[in-house]
Motif scaffolding. Structure first.
Motif, short mmCIF file in Angstrom:
data_model
loop_
_atom_site.label_atom_id
_atom_site.label_comp_id
_atom_site.label_asym_id
_atom_site.label_seq_id
_atom_site.Cartn_x
_atom_site.Cartn_y
_atom_site.Cartn_z
N UNK A 96 1.90 0.19 -0.92
CA UNK A 96 1.80 -1.11 -1.55
C UNK A 96 1.47 -2.09 -0.43
N UNK A 97 0.21 -2.45 -0.34
CA UNK A 97 -0.24 -3.31 0.76
C UNK A 97 0.37 -4.70 0.70
N UNK A 103 3.26 -4.86 2.90
CA UNK A 103 2.94 -4.38 4.25
C UNK A 103 3.37 -2.92 4.42
N UNK A 104 3.26 -2.17 3.31
CA UNK A 104 3.49 -0.72 3.27
C UNK A 104 4.96 -0.33 3.40
N UNK A 105 5.87 -1.29 3.31
CA UNK A 105 7.30 -0.97 3.32
C UNK A 105 7.70 -0.34 1.99
N UNK A 106 6.88 -0.50 0.97
CA UNK A 106 7.06 0.10 -0.34
C UNK A 106 5.82 0.93 -0.65
N UNK A 107 5.97 1.92 -1.51
CA UNK A 107 4.84 2.72 -1.97
C UNK A 107 5.05 3.03 -3.45
N UNK A 108 4.00 3.49 -4.10
CA UNK A 108 4.12 3.86 -5.52
C UNK A 108 3.56 5.25 -5.73
N UNK A 109 4.04 5.91 -6.77
CA UNK A 109 3.66 7.29 -7.06
C UNK A 109 2.82 7.37 -8.33
#
Length: 149
Positions: free
Chosen positions: A100-101, A104-110
């Motif tokens: 998740x830009x 700042x990429x501390x989170x992501x999604x699947x």
């Protein structure tokens, strides 16, 4: 100390209430609130742990519901701030995790089979490494999430 496992009561969805499901010792689930200040720890979109009076409470929400940190209840993503309140279109994506830009990429999604499976948070200081499909140190991760040349 007791660890309170909470889950949304589907029958009272309109009231968005959470009900107690079971009690487990905090050591069984790996989180101990002894000596910790009141607050939320290990927060994600579908699961979170908070300490109140040195007792841990764990809340789990089933998709499509997410945790509303303002109410400490499972809620519609429409009522929650980003990233948990943000839907990502997976219909044109391959299966896997995506950074998740906006965070700042501390989170992501699947994504899997074109279905969005929610946001997840990397542990402190880590970012999503798309090559390894895991959270990693920025120095081990290619841009735009990391600094690896």
């Amino acid at each position: 100390m007791l660890f309170r496992l909470l889950d949304e009561d589907e029958d009272s969805d309109r009231n968005r209430s959470a009900t107690e499901r079971s009690y487990l010792p905090s050591a069984c689930l790996g989180f101990n609130c002894t000596g910790r200040a009141d607050g939320v720890y290990e927060e994600g979109c579908q699961t979170a742990t908070r300490c109140v009076n040195q007792t841990a409470s764990h809340l789990t929400c089933m998709l499509p519901k997410v945790i509303n940190s303002a109410t400490w209840l499972c809620d519609s993503a429409l009522n929650v701030n980003t990233p948990c309140g943000t839907f990502r279109d997976c219909s044109i994506r391959d299966d896997g995790g995506f950074p998740d830009l906006e965070t700042h990429c501390a989170w992501y999604f699947m994504c899997s089979y074109g279905i969005f499976y929610g946001h997840h948070k990397c542990a402190g200081g880590l970012v999503w490494n798309s090559v390894l499909q895991t959270c990693d140190f920025p120095g081990n991760t290619l841009p735009p999430c990391g600094t690896k040349p």
